[in-house]
Structure formats: structure tokens, C-alpha cells
Design a protein around this motif. Structure first.
Motif, short mmCIF file in Angstrom:
data_model
loop_
_atom_site.label_atom_id
_atom_site.label_comp_id
_atom_site.label_asym_id
_atom_site.label_seq_id
_atom_site.Cartn_x
_atom_site.Cartn_y
_atom_site.Cartn_z
N ALA A 7 0.83 -1.21 0.00
CA ALA A 7 0.00 0.00 0.00
C ALA A 7 0.86 1.25 0.00
O ALA A 7 0.44 2.30 0.50
N ALA A 8 2.06 1.15 -0.56
CA ALA A 8 2.99 2.28 -0.54
C ALA A 8 3.03 3.03 -1.87
O ALA A 8 3.71 4.04 -1.97
N GLY A 9 2.31 2.52 -2.87
CA GLY A 9 2.36 3.16 -4.18
C GLY A 9 1.72 4.54 -4.18
O GLY A 9 0.78 4.82 -3.43
N ALA A 10 2.25 5.39 -5.04
CA ALA A 10 1.76 6.77 -5.09
C ALA A 10 0.39 6.87 -5.75
O ALA A 10 -0.34 7.83 -5.50
N GLY A 11 0.03 5.92 -6.60
CA GLY A 11 -1.26 6.01 -7.31
C GLY A 11 -1.36 7.30 -8.11
O GLY A 11 -2.38 7.99 -8.06
N ARG A 12 -0.31 7.60 -8.88
CA ARG A 12 -0.24 8.91 -9.56
C ARG A 12 -1.38 9.12 -10.54
O ARG A 12 -1.94 10.21 -10.61
N ARG A 13 -1.71 8.09 -11.31
CA ARG A 13 -2.78 8.26 -12.31
C ARG A 13 -4.09 8.59 -11.61
O ARG A 13 -4.83 9.49 -12.05
N PHE A 14 -4.38 7.89 -10.53
CA PHE A 14 -5.61 8.15 -9.78
C PHE A 14 -5.58 9.57 -9.20
O PHE A 14 -6.56 10.32 -9.29
N ALA A 15 -4.45 9.95 -8.60
CA ALA A 15 -4.34 11.27 -7.96
C ALA A 15 -4.46 12.40 -8.98
O ALA A 15 -5.06 13.45 -8.70
N VAL A 27 4.29 -1.21 8.24
CA VAL A 27 5.71 -1.14 7.87
C VAL A 27 5.89 0.02 6.90
O VAL A 27 5.15 0.12 5.90
N VAL A 28 6.82 0.89 7.17
CA VAL A 28 7.11 2.01 6.28
C VAL A 28 8.27 1.65 5.37
O VAL A 28 9.37 1.32 5.85
N ALA A 29 8.03 1.67 4.07
CA ALA A 29 9.09 1.42 3.09
C ALA A 29 9.82 2.75 2.86
O ALA A 29 9.29 3.65 2.21
N GLY A 54 -6.95 13.08 -5.04
CA GLY A 54 -6.88 12.46 -3.72
C GLY A 54 -6.07 11.19 -3.72
O GLY A 54 -5.66 10.68 -4.76
N ARG A 55 -5.82 10.69 -2.54
CA ARG A 55 -5.07 9.45 -2.37
C ARG A 55 -5.97 8.25 -2.65
O ARG A 55 -7.06 8.14 -2.10
N LYS A 56 -5.50 7.35 -3.50
CA LYS A 56 -6.34 6.26 -3.98
C LYS A 56 -6.86 5.38 -2.85
O LYS A 56 -8.06 5.08 -2.78
N LEU A 57 -6.00 4.91 -1.96
CA LEU A 57 -6.42 3.95 -0.95
C LEU A 57 -7.31 4.55 0.13
O LEU A 57 -7.88 3.83 0.93
N LEU A 58 -7.45 5.88 0.12
CA LEU A 58 -8.37 6.54 1.05
C LEU A 58 -9.69 6.89 0.38
O LEU A 58 -10.61 7.37 1.05
N ALA A 59 -9.79 6.65 -0.92
CA ALA A 59 -11.01 7.00 -1.65
C ALA A 59 -12.15 6.08 -1.22
O ALA A 59 -11.93 4.92 -0.88
N PRO A 60 -13.39 6.58 -1.22
CA PRO A 60 -14.53 5.76 -0.81
C PRO A 60 -14.86 4.69 -1.84
O PRO A 60 -14.95 4.96 -3.04
N PHE A 61 -15.06 3.48 -1.35
CA PHE A 61 -15.45 2.36 -2.20
C PHE A 61 -16.48 1.54 -1.45
O PHE A 61 -16.20 1.00 -0.38
N ASP A 104 2.36 7.42 5.10
CA ASP A 104 1.16 8.26 5.18
C ASP A 104 0.43 7.98 6.49
O ASP A 104 -0.09 6.88 6.70
N PRO A 105 0.35 8.97 7.40
CA PRO A 105 -0.30 8.73 8.69
C PRO A 105 -1.80 8.53 8.58
O PRO A 105 -2.39 7.81 9.39
N ASP A 106 -2.44 9.15 7.59
CA ASP A 106 -3.89 8.97 7.42
C ASP A 106 -4.21 7.54 7.01
O ASP A 106 -5.16 6.93 7.53
N LEU A 107 -3.42 7.00 6.10
CA LEU A 107 -3.63 5.63 5.67
C LEU A 107 -3.41 4.66 6.83
O LEU A 107 -4.21 3.75 7.06
N ALA A 108 -2.35 4.88 7.58
CA ALA A 108 -2.07 4.01 8.73
C ALA A 108 -3.17 4.10 9.76
O ALA A 108 -3.58 3.09 10.36
#
Length: 205
Positions: free
Chosen positions: A15-23, A86-88, A28-35, A63-67
């Protein structure tokens, strides 16, 4: 790893990817987006905790929000004692760096690791047990397959750990899997959830 219920497996969620295309498209940050009524990442956490594992490791870029969202969800499952973030440190390098960080975090004696992707929320919950059963003598990894395509998660036996630790760039584990030949077992993925990931905002619908 021989087929047995007592095998000591763990799970890593990348879950460390930037998700640039989505952003770029959503801002916004992909893994925080509502699904489906909640942020995206709990879907991957549910799939990982449904697997026959001792611990689940969420690899992030810090990312502290994701964690925070992940820890809250794990607490709601009553599994906080079986979870680590784990922080990469070199996450910007790509998926290879995230995999290295996840493998390095595994506890001693791990026989195998399920590698989940944080943006795949529809993995069938009982699939991981099928993968574990496929990791018999002569097989070093097991992956689901649906409609002729290999999907996720992948279960790597400990024979693969060294190669995973040597990964670089953004190629992920494709090269490791390609080198296995007949030592890679393909398992019926049951439905398209093993292929479904979120790359663009419209995928959330």
C-alpha cells in the motif's frame, strides 16, 4: 512447504504506491477513496485477515492517514495484536522496494507469505486457503487464475524470499514468478475479484 494446516504463513499488503494516475484525475489518495461505503484499503485488510496467517503487515510510504484508517479497521476486527504497519523508506523506487520491506518485516520461521495489493478490494475471502493447499512439495508459489489471466494475491513459499529481497524498481514480483516455471501452481480464482483493481476514479463505481 508441504500441505498442512500448521504452516506458518503471514500476509503483506502493498500500500505504498503513489497512485499517480488516480491522484492526477481525482486529486486524492487512492487507498483513502470511498469504495462501497468505506475507504478502499479495508477491503484488502479483510482479505488478508481471512487468510490462514499469523500476522498481517501493511507496507506504506509513511502516510499517517492511511495508517490510521487501517489501524481503526483492524481494531474493529479485533485483530490489532496481529497487525503491523511497515514504512518502506524507499517506496518511491516502486513496488520492488515495497516487497523488500514486507519480506524483511516477516517474523522468524515464516514458511510463506501472501502478497495482497492494497487497491484490490474484491478478493474472494476463501481463496487464500485454496492457495495454501496448493503449496505442496515441488511448488514454490501459488497464484489465482481467472479467465486465462493470473491474478492476486500470490502466496510465496520461503524458497522465494531471497529473490523477493533482491527486487528493484517497479517490476514487482513478475520476474520471480516467471522464473518458477512448473513450480508455480495456478488455482481457480472463482471470480473476477482476483483481477479487479482500482486504477482510476471511475473504477470506484
Amino acid at each position: 512447504m508441504a500441505e498442512r494446516e500448521s504452516a506458518r504463513c503471514d500476509a503483506v499488503i502493498l500500500a505504498a504506491g503513489a497512485g499517480r494516475r488516480f491522484a492526477q484525475q481525482s486529486g486524492g489518495r487512492k487507498l483513502l477513496a470511498p469504495f462501497e461505503g468505506r475507504p478502499l484499503v479495508p477491503g484488502a485488510l479483510d482479505a488478508a485477515f481471512a487468510a490462514p496467517v499469523r500476522r498481517v503487515f501493511l507496507v506504506t510510504d509513511g502516510d499517517p492517514d492511511l495508517a490510521g484508517i487501517a489501524r481503526d479497521h483492524v481494531r474493529s476486527l479485533g485483530r490489532e495484536d496481529d497487525f503491523d504497519v511497515v514504512v518502506a523508506a524507499d517506496a518511491a523506487e516502486g513496488m520492488g522496494a515495497s516487497l523488500r520491506a514486507g519480506i524483511d518485516a516477516l517474523p522468524p520461521g515464516s514458511d510463506g507469505v501472501f502478497v495482497f495489493l492494497g487497491d484490490m478490494p474484491r478478493v474472494p475471502p476463501d481463496l487464500a486457503l485454496d492457495l495454501a493447499r496448493a503449496l505442496v512439495s515441488g511448488v514454490d508459489a501459488a497464484a489465482p487464475c481467472f479467465d486465462g489471466r493470473r491474478g492476486h494475491p500470490v502466496l510465496f513459499g520461503k524458497a522465494c524470499f531471497s529473490a523477493l529481497r533482491n527486487l528493484g524498481g517497479d517490476v514487482g514480483a513478475r520476474e520471480v514468478l516467471a522464473a518458477l516455471g512448473e513450480r508455480l501452481a495456478l488455482v481457480d480464482g472463482r471470480d473476477a475479484g482476483v483481477l479487479f483493481d482500482v486504477d482510476r476514479p471511475e473504477d470506484l463505481a
